[in-house]
Design a protein around this motif. Structure first.
Motif, PDB file in Angstrom:
ATOM      1  N   MET A  20      33.278  32.407  45.379  1.00  0.00           N
ATOM      2  CA  MET A  20      33.464  33.829  45.091  1.00  0.00           C
ATOM      3  C   MET A  20      34.182  34.034  43.755  1.00  0.00           C
ATOM      4  O   MET A  20      33.837  34.934  42.980  1.00  0.00           O
ATOM      5  CB  MET A  20      34.269  34.493  46.218  1.00  0.00           C
ATOM      6  CG  MET A  20      33.520  34.621  47.516  1.00  0.00           C
ATOM      7  SD  MET A  20      32.061  35.650  47.361  1.00  0.00           S
ATOM      8  CE  MET A  20      30.834  34.540  47.910  1.00  0.00           C
ATOM      9  N   LEU A  23      31.759  33.342  41.039  1.00  0.00           N
ATOM     10  CA  LEU A  23      30.834  34.463  40.908  1.00  0.00           C
ATOM     11  C   LEU A  23      31.472  35.595  40.106  1.00  0.00           C
ATOM     12  O   LEU A  23      30.862  36.154  39.185  1.00  0.00           O
ATOM     13  CB  LEU A  23      30.429  34.972  42.292  1.00  0.00           C
ATOM     14  CG  LEU A  23      29.547  36.213  42.256  1.00  0.00           C
ATOM     15  CD1 LEU A  23      28.089  35.819  42.227  1.00  0.00           C
ATOM     16  CD2 LEU A  23      29.831  37.142  43.411  1.00  0.00           C
ATOM     17  N   ALA A  24      32.720  35.916  40.453  1.00  0.00           N
ATOM     18  CA  ALA A  24      33.417  36.990  39.749  1.00  0.00           C
ATOM     19  C   ALA A  24      33.535  36.641  38.268  1.00  0.00           C
ATOM     20  O   ALA A  24      33.338  37.494  37.404  1.00  0.00           O
ATOM     21  CB  ALA A  24      34.795  37.211  40.363  1.00  0.00           C
ATOM     22  N   CYS A  27      30.221  37.150  36.540  1.00  0.00           N
ATOM     23  CA  CYS A  27      29.939  38.574  36.346  1.00  0.00           C
ATOM     24  C   CYS A  27      30.726  39.126  35.167  1.00  0.00           C
ATOM     25  O   CYS A  27      30.233  39.955  34.410  1.00  0.00           O
ATOM     26  CB  CYS A  27      30.288  39.369  37.604  1.00  0.00           C
ATOM     27  SG  CYS A  27      29.104  39.136  38.922  1.00  0.00           S
ATOM     28  N   LEU A  28      31.960  38.671  35.015  1.00  0.00           N
ATOM     29  CA  LEU A  28      32.839  39.254  33.999  1.00  0.00           C
ATOM     30  C   LEU A  28      32.707  38.602  32.631  1.00  0.00           C
ATOM     31  O   LEU A  28      32.883  39.255  31.607  1.00  0.00           O
ATOM     32  CB  LEU A  28      34.304  39.139  34.452  1.00  0.00           C
ATOM     33  CG  LEU A  28      34.752  40.092  35.542  1.00  0.00           C
ATOM     34  CD1 LEU A  28      36.189  39.773  35.956  1.00  0.00           C
ATOM     35  CD2 LEU A  28      34.676  41.533  35.063  1.00  0.00           C
ATOM     36  N   TYR A 282      33.080  53.400  37.021  1.00  0.00           N
ATOM     37  CA  TYR A 282      32.372  52.885  38.191  1.00  0.00           C
ATOM     38  C   TYR A 282      33.267  52.415  39.351  1.00  0.00           C
ATOM     39  O   TYR A 282      32.900  52.620  40.509  1.00  0.00           O
ATOM     40  CB  TYR A 282      31.348  51.794  37.802  1.00  0.00           C
ATOM     41  CG  TYR A 282      31.832  50.384  37.986  1.00  0.00           C
ATOM     42  CD1 TYR A 282      32.469  49.713  36.965  1.00  0.00           C
ATOM     43  CD2 TYR A 282      31.667  49.720  39.219  1.00  0.00           C
ATOM     44  CE1 TYR A 282      32.936  48.426  37.132  1.00  0.00           C
ATOM     45  CE2 TYR A 282      32.129  48.432  39.400  1.00  0.00           C
ATOM     46  CZ  TYR A 282      32.772  47.792  38.355  1.00  0.00           C
ATOM     47  OH  TYR A 282      33.240  46.531  38.541  1.00  0.00           O
ATOM     48  N   PRO A 283      34.454  51.811  39.084  1.00  0.00           N
ATOM     49  CA  PRO A 283      35.246  51.393  40.251  1.00  0.00           C
ATOM     50  C   PRO A 283      35.623  52.567  41.156  1.00  0.00           C
ATOM     51  O   PRO A 283      35.806  52.402  42.354  1.00  0.00           O
ATOM     52  CB  PRO A 283      36.492  50.756  39.635  1.00  0.00           C
ATOM     53  CG  PRO A 283      36.090  50.365  38.272  1.00  0.00           C
ATOM     54  CD  PRO A 283      35.114  51.405  37.833  1.00  0.00           C
ATOM     55  N   GLN A 286      32.100  53.821  42.948  1.00  0.00           N
ATOM     56  CA  GLN A 286      31.230  52.866  43.644  1.00  0.00           C
ATOM     57  C   GLN A 286      31.074  53.190  45.121  1.00  0.00           C
ATOM     58  O   GLN A 286      30.018  52.937  45.697  1.00  0.00           O
ATOM     59  CB  GLN A 286      31.740  51.441  43.449  1.00  0.00           C
ATOM     60  CG  GLN A 286      33.179  51.262  43.806  1.00  0.00           C
ATOM     61  CD  GLN A 286      33.484  49.860  44.287  1.00  0.00           C
ATOM     62  OE1 GLN A 286      32.682  49.227  44.919  1.00  0.00           O
ATOM     63  NE2 GLN A 286      34.681  49.405  43.984  1.00  0.00           N
TER      64      GLN A 286
ATOM     65  N   LYS B 110      37.309  42.981  48.761  1.00  0.00           N
ATOM     66  CA  LYS B 110      37.108  44.247  48.047  1.00  0.00           C
ATOM     67  C   LYS B 110      37.030  44.002  46.530  1.00  0.00           C
ATOM     68  O   LYS B 110      36.178  44.560  45.836  1.00  0.00           O
ATOM     69  CB  LYS B 110      38.295  45.166  48.388  1.00  0.00           C
ATOM     70  CG  LYS B 110      38.134  46.584  47.956  1.00  0.00           C
ATOM     71  CD  LYS B 110      37.478  47.424  49.033  1.00  0.00           C
ATOM     72  CE  LYS B 110      36.702  48.514  48.339  1.00  0.00           C
ATOM     73  NZ  LYS B 110      35.490  48.924  48.891  1.00  0.00           N
ATOM     74  N   ILE B 112      36.298  41.167  44.907  1.00  0.00           N
ATOM     75  CA  ILE B 112      35.079  40.434  44.560  1.00  0.00           C
ATOM     76  C   ILE B 112      33.878  41.377  44.577  1.00  0.00           C
ATOM     77  O   ILE B 112      33.042  41.364  43.671  1.00  0.00           O
ATOM     78  CB  ILE B 112      34.846  39.260  45.544  1.00  0.00           C
ATOM     79  CG1 ILE B 112      35.968  38.236  45.445  1.00  0.00           C
ATOM     80  CG2 ILE B 112      33.488  38.597  45.286  1.00  0.00           C
ATOM     81  CD1 ILE B 112      35.989  37.431  44.170  1.00  0.00           C
ATOM     82  N   THR B 114      33.778  44.654  44.150  1.00  0.00           N
ATOM     83  CA  THR B 114      33.834  45.594  43.024  1.00  0.00           C
ATOM     84  C   THR B 114      33.387  44.907  41.734  1.00  0.00           C
ATOM     85  O   THR B 114      32.604  45.468  40.966  1.00  0.00           O
ATOM     86  CB  THR B 114      35.252  46.157  42.867  1.00  0.00           C
ATOM     87  OG1 THR B 114      35.637  46.735  44.108  1.00  0.00           O
ATOM     88  CG2 THR B 114      35.307  47.210  41.783  1.00  0.00           C
ATOM     89  N   ILE B 115      33.880  43.682  41.519  1.00  0.00           N
ATOM     90  CA  ILE B 115      33.478  42.974  40.301  1.00  0.00           C
ATOM     91  C   ILE B 115      31.980  42.675  40.323  1.00  0.00           C
ATOM     92  O   ILE B 115      31.296  42.812  39.314  1.00  0.00           O
ATOM     93  CB  ILE B 115      34.282  41.662  40.144  1.00  0.00           C
ATOM     94  CG1 ILE B 115      35.748  41.989  39.876  1.00  0.00           C
ATOM     95  CG2 ILE B 115      33.722  40.811  39.006  1.00  0.00           C
ATOM     96  CD1 ILE B 115      36.649  40.785  39.839  1.00  0.00           C
ATOM     97  N   SER B 116      31.453  42.320  41.494  1.00  0.00           N
ATOM     98  CA  SER B 116      30.043  41.938  41.554  1.00  0.00           C
ATOM     99  C   SER B 116      29.107  43.134  41.362  1.00  0.00           C
ATOM    100  O   SER B 116      27.960  42.969  40.971  1.00  0.00           O
ATOM    101  CB  SER B 116      29.732  41.229  42.873  1.00  0.00           C
ATOM    102  OG  SER B 116      29.708  42.162  43.930  1.00  0.00           O
ATOM    103  N   TYR B 117      29.581  44.367  41.597  1.00  0.00           N
ATOM    104  CA  TYR B 117      28.738  45.545  41.356  1.00  0.00           C
ATOM    105  C   TYR B 117      28.660  45.867  39.870  1.00  0.00           C
ATOM    106  O   TYR B 117      27.759  46.562  39.420  1.00  0.00           O
ATOM    107  CB  TYR B 117      29.281  46.813  42.034  1.00  0.00           C
ATOM    108  CG  TYR B 117      29.415  46.756  43.527  1.00  0.00           C
ATOM    109  CD1 TYR B 117      28.657  45.873  44.287  1.00  0.00           C
ATOM    110  CD2 TYR B 117      30.300  47.602  44.196  1.00  0.00           C
ATOM    111  CE1 TYR B 117      28.795  45.832  45.652  1.00  0.00           C
ATOM    112  CE2 TYR B 117      30.440  47.567  45.557  1.00  0.00           C
ATOM    113  CZ  TYR B 117      29.685  46.676  46.289  1.00  0.00           C
ATOM    114  OH  TYR B 117      29.819  46.646  47.638  1.00  0.00           O
TER     115      TYR B 117
END
Lengths: 300, 303
Positions: A20, A23-24, A27-28, A282-283, A286, B110, B112, B114-117
């Motif tokens: 995880m 993955l984060a 994404c970043l 977006y946060p 969402q 939560k 993870i 948020t970052i993945s969206y």
């Protein structure tokens, strides 16, 4: 009562957390790279070939700089692109919400003879359409090609959004509307005084779906707009960062030689400048998207 | 329905029908008139003749397309890009949802999520701009590959073999988080008592996942799959246009991009409408086939 966990379970947990975090990071990372590059020194940046930047590039003689942003913020074309995008998003969102809620209201009416045919007519368009060229011809025939109208009118009504609204409106107890009707309220009154306020969250969902889609769309503009004064932000962005023709946008006072030196810095600053608003927002919104996806997925 | 009910309906509901006029008009103008407009596919369009008086050529454009050098290339690219996306980008969010579901710390989960969206909200232009930058000469990704000795330092987007992986994996990057939302919702709907029962029967974690979790989210998975199959012949034209170039046309040109180039850039309206119509028609057939197969074998269907 706490059940003791097996070793394999604990290993799985740890591996899962690591996956995880990776993955984060994935994404970043691209956006972190862009951000740190945008405040790096332009000369170090142009020479750099060390992979992903996760810390600004600078040294004693080449300090961190906000120069890229000074250029971007002072560029008339980018600012106009922003203004155009705001215009298209705002005008489109108002009309879109109005039309989608009208549509959703109409097809949510029970006891009508014809509304289910309207539903059928709309649903069919989800699966079959005339395609790019015939749609273009219609717009040409209407005389709205290369005007602001085409940007507002294209994609204004989405069947998906109407279905979301219909689902929300159907969930409102019929008795509420019936009693309003007995008090002499017409459909407009019911729609705007009862259904609309009760379905506020859903209205927020479709507004956001529309606004984000419109903000990010470049293709409609690429097809229909020729006049640079009408270009939305994304089309100017395409010119700068994808087509590598930044010199069309950043021409004022920059000689050709200077430009190639600052090109990378300007590209990165432009990306951050164009993406920041949506990343900041977006946060907080969402949860509405999550809600929208869930309502939309209910078969119906 | 007889005359009496028609009249009663009109008296009762005419204001609803009046309210429906704008939406009806919108759909007629921008959805149904273009459907009539596909008649262009059977005409040799000329500006003078316009839509109505241009010369009728019947199936000529279709015959041309089916016998052309492009048919195979466009079909292969369109289907391959969609299939690869389907194989990788369809299961990816499901796996992510299963893994997220196993996280115990709510706050961590939560964060993870948020970052993945986040990538979903980044525009196509920006994503493609970042790809162009990362895969360019001295680009961040190119540099890493060069260091590992896997590539030479040049613009990787001009190399044919890179196009498909780049297209598919950037799609994964953008869609995995957002796509997982729907499966997380389905997972939270799985009956907890079933897990209890499975544990009592001695099922371990894997068995619980196989026999309880997956069947629990199967209807959602199938519906999503049918929709994906229905769009097998449509890839993201807007994204491909930003990523392809003359060197990669051989692997990157799809029906969508071809219609855009031939129709809008070169003005060959009749021919490109025919190609587009063929595309829509195949999509529709695929959707119906997938739907009826699913109805037959899994009792889940879209309609």
């Amino acid at each position: 009562m706490k059940i003791k966990e097996s070793p394999s379970r604990i290993i799985f947990r740890i591996v899962n957390v690591i996956i995880m975090i990776l993955l984060a990071f994935v994404c970043l990372a691209p956006l972190l790279h862009v951000f740190f590059a945008s405040i790096s020194d332009p000369i170090l940046l142009t020479q750099y070939k060390g992979g992903i930047i996760l810390w600004p590039l600078y040294d004693a003689t080449h300090p961190i700089t906000g120069m890229g942003y000074t250029f971007v913020l002072g560029n008339a074309q980018l600012i106009r692109g922003y203004a155009n995008t705001f215009y298209y998003v705002a005008a489109g969102a108002i009309l879109s919400v109005l039309l989608c809620s009208l549509g959703g209201y109409c097809v949510s009416r029970r006891n009508t003879l014809w509304m289910r045919y309207l539903t059928l007519m709309m649903t069919f368009t989800m699966f079959f359409g005339g395609g790019m060229i015939p749609t273009y011809m219609v717009n040409k025939w209407l005389g709205i090609v290369n005007t602001r109208w085409v940007m507002v009118l294209m994609g204004l009504v989405s069947v998906f959004n109407i279905i979301i609204v219909r689902t929300a409106f159907q969930a409102i107890p019929a008795s509420l509307e019936e009693s309003a009707q007995l008090d002499g309220a017409g459909h407009m009154t019911i729609l705007f005084r009862i259904t609309f306020p009760l379905a506020k969250a859903t209205i927020a969902v479709i507004t956001l779906f529309y606004a984000v889609g419109k903000w990010n769309d470049y293709f409609t503009a690429a097809i229909y707009l020729l006049d640079r004064k009408l270009y939305p932000l994304q089309l100017i962005l395409r010119e700068i960062i994808v087509q590598d023709s930044g010199q069309n946008v950043f021409d004022a006072g920059e000689s050709a030689n200077n430009f190639s030196q600052y090109k990378k810095l300007l590209n990165y600053s432009t990306v951050i400048f164009a993406t920041l608003p949506i990343l900041c927002v977006y946060p907080f919104v969402q949860k509405y998207f999550v809600k929208g996806v869930m309502i939309g997925s209910i078969k119906g | 329905m007889n005359k009496h009910t028609l009249k009663k309906d009109w008296i009762h509901n005419r204001s609803v029908y009046l309210l429906a006029v704008p939406i009806f008009v919108y759909f007629v103008i921008w959805n149904y008139i273009p459907m009539v407009g596909v008649a262009l596919a059977f005409e040799e369009y000329s500006a003078r003749g316009g839509f109505v008086f241009s010369q009728w050529v019947g199936l000529q454009h279709f015959a041309d397309f089916f016998s052309s050098y492009y048919l195979w290339r466009l079909l292969r690219n369109t289907v391959l890009l969609s299939l690869l996306s389907l194989v990788i980008n369809f299961p990816a969010p499901i796996i992510l949802a299963l893994l997220l579901n196993e996280l115990q710390n709510e706050l961590f989960k939560k964060i993870i999520q948020t970052i993945s969206y986040m990538p979903y909200f980044v525009s196509t232009v920006v994503i493609c701009g970042i790809i162009v930058d990362f895969l360019g000469y001295n680009g961040a990704f190119t540099s890493v590959l060069v260091k590992l000795g896997l590539a030479e330092n040049k613009n990787l987007l001009t190399i044919k073999s890179y196009f498909r992986p780049v297209y598919v994996l950037s799609g994964t990057w953008q869609g995995i988080g957002y796509g997982s939302i729907i499966y997380l919702a389905a997972l939270s709907g799985v009956d907890q008592e079933l897990y209890e029962a499975a544990r009592i029967d001695g099922a371990n974690r894997w068995q619980q996942t196989w026999h309880v979790t997956l069947p629990g989210i199967a209807p959602t998975v199938i519906i999503m799959l049918i929709m994906q199959i229905g769009s097998l012949l449509s890839s993201s034209t807007d994204k491909i246009i930003l990523l392809y170039n003359n060197q990669t046309l051989e692997v990157a040109d799809t029906i969508g991009t071809f219609v855009y180039r031939r129709g809008l850039i070169q003005g060959d309206y009749g021919y490109s409408t025919a190609v587009g119509l063929f595309n829509s028609f195949v999509n529709l057939m695929l959707l119906f086939t997938a739907n009826s197969l699913s109805r037959k074998y899994s009792e889940t269907s879209l309609f």
